[in-house]
Design an enzyme around this catalytic site. Structure first.
Site, mmCIF file in Angstrom:
data_model
loop_
_atom_site.group_PDB
_atom_site.id
_atom_site.type_symbol
_atom_site.label_atom_id
_atom_site.label_comp_id
_atom_site.label_asym_id
_atom_site.label_seq_id
_atom_site.Cartn_x
_atom_site.Cartn_y
_atom_site.Cartn_z
ATOM 1 N N GLY A 13 0.781 -1.243 0.000
ATOM 2 C CA GLY A 13 0.000 0.000 0.000
ATOM 3 C C GLY A 13 0.805 1.281 0.000
ATOM 4 O O GLY A 13 0.332 2.307 0.498
ATOM 5 N N ARG A 66 -15.079 -15.414 -9.977
ATOM 6 C CA ARG A 66 -14.641 -14.011 -10.051
ATOM 7 C C ARG A 66 -15.815 -13.044 -9.948
ATOM 8 O O ARG A 66 -15.755 -12.031 -9.253
ATOM 9 C CB ARG A 66 -13.904 -13.821 -11.388
ATOM 10 N N LEU A 94 -10.262 -8.012 -12.714
ATOM 11 C CA LEU A 94 -11.677 -7.698 -12.494
ATOM 12 C C LEU A 94 -12.518 -8.216 -13.668
ATOM 13 O O LEU A 94 -12.069 -8.195 -14.816
ATOM 14 C CB LEU A 94 -11.848 -6.190 -12.347
ATOM 15 N N HIS A 110 0.138 1.404 -13.330
ATOM 16 C CA HIS A 110 0.885 0.239 -13.815
ATOM 17 C C HIS A 110 2.369 0.617 -13.904
ATOM 18 O O HIS A 110 2.697 1.693 -14.415
ATOM 19 C CB HIS A 110 0.354 -0.170 -15.194
ATOM 20 N N GLU A 144 -9.819 -5.383 -21.017
ATOM 21 C CA GLU A 144 -8.524 -5.965 -21.400
ATOM 22 C C GLU A 144 -7.438 -5.454 -20.449
ATOM 23 O O GLU A 144 -7.342 -4.242 -20.187
ATOM 24 C CB GLU A 144 -8.195 -5.572 -22.847
ATOM 25 N N ASP A 146 -4.499 -3.915 -18.572
ATOM 26 C CA ASP A 146 -3.507 -2.852 -18.783
ATOM 27 C C ASP A 146 -3.594 -2.214 -20.178
ATOM 28 O O ASP A 146 -2.570 -1.805 -20.740
ATOM 29 C CB ASP A 146 -2.079 -3.393 -18.549
HETATM 30 C C1 GRF Z 1 3.052 -0.719 -7.783
HETATM 31 O O1 GRF Z 1 4.272 -0.881 -8.439
HETATM 32 C C2 GRF Z 1 1.945 -0.483 -8.781
HETATM 33 O O2 GRF Z 1 2.368 0.171 -9.930
HETATM 34 C C3 GRF Z 1 1.536 -1.888 -9.135
HETATM 35 O O3 GRF Z 1 1.641 -2.619 -7.944
HETATM 36 C C4 GRF Z 1 2.611 -1.997 -7.095
HETATM 37 C C5 GRF Z 1 1.914 -1.733 -5.802
HETATM 38 O O4 GRF Z 1 2.778 -1.244 -4.817
HETATM 39 N N1 GRF Z 1 0.226 -1.900 -9.722
HETATM 40 P P1 GRF Z 1 2.179 -0.604 -3.485
HETATM 41 O O5 GRF Z 1 1.298 -1.686 -2.829
HETATM 42 O O6 GRF Z 1 1.394 0.584 -3.853
HETATM 43 O O7 GRF Z 1 3.371 -0.307 -2.635
#
Ligand code: GRF
Length: 219
Positions: A13, A66, A94, A110, A144, A146
């Site tokens: 987080g 899911r 999702l 991402h 889709e 990312d």
């Molecule tokens: C981050 O690198 C984010 O881009 C990816 O997952 C990672 C999460 O890290 N989707 P955090 O839990 O926010 O530290």
């Protein structure tokens, strides 16, 4: 419209914490009202509680498929009056049903410069590919993986002696700057999803001190 935001996490987080810092800014025009995790042991839950934000757990292991999991999560979001969902290290794919229900109100970060390196292990794959520039992308979520419209990106150099760890740390530092800026812009109605693209409304006032990262996308 003053938005009510939920942040969805699965792990440490750190992006969530950078987003929660927005609440300290008097002019942030939204409320982060919920942090939801699909994992009861997600470290980020503790950080959210310490920051005084309500937390919820919807454990995906308790659901047969899911869509049942997504429906349970949707009920929690609706019960909290949430109207913007922010994925921050949320490690579940999702269902199309969920993504379509939240179209234009569901964003993700991402750790690559999309459309390069969708999916996992982005830093390893960037090193293997020999790219000289890497980074992160905030985008609207579409069914889709990312592949959604890009809202904002930040780039970092790839250095000759980089390891997966050093590169991911350099990208993560940018994630922590980029995601709050992008969320602030959405909440200020400075960007929205229109016709399958992220469209900027330059007439809107930006109030971030660090706009330079985003300015190249304002065309
Ligand atoms: C981050 O690198 C984010 O881009 C990816 O997952 C990672 C999460 O890290 N989707 P955090 O839990 O926010 O530290």
């Amino acid at each position: 419209m003053r938005r009510k935001i939920a942040i969805l996490i699965s792990g440490r987080g750190s992006n969530m914490l950078s987003l929660l810092d927005l609440q300290q800014q008097a002019d942030f025009p939204a409320e982060i009202s919920l942090v939801l995790s699909n994992r009861p042991d997600a470290k980020g839950l503790l950080g959210a509680s310490k920051a005084g934000v309500q937390t919820a757990i919807v454990d995906h292991k308790e659901f047969s498929d899911r869509e049942a999991f997504d429906q349970a999560m949707n009920s929690v979001l609706e019960a909290h009056g949430v109207n913007l969902v922010v994925l921050a290290g949320f490690m579940r794919i999702l269902s199309p049903w969920f993504v379509e229900s939240w179209q234009g109100r569901l964003i993700n970060i991402h750790p690559s410069l999309l459309p390069l390196f969708r999916g996992i292990d982005t830093h390893r794959r960037a090193l293997d590919a020999g790219v000289r520039i890497h980074g992160c992308t905030v985008h609207y979520v579409v069914p889709e993986l990312d592949a959604g419209p890009i809202i904002a990106q930040a780039a970092v150099p790839v250095l000759p002696d980089d390891t997966e760890e050093s590169l991911s740390a350099r990208v993560l530092a940018q994630e922590h700057l980029l995601y709050p800026q992008a969320l602030r812009m959405i909440c200020n109605d400075a960007v929205s999803l229109q016709g399958g693209r992220a469209v900027y409304h330059p007439a809107q006032k930006w109030s971030s001190a660090n706009d330079t990262l985003l300015s190249p996308v304002l065309v």
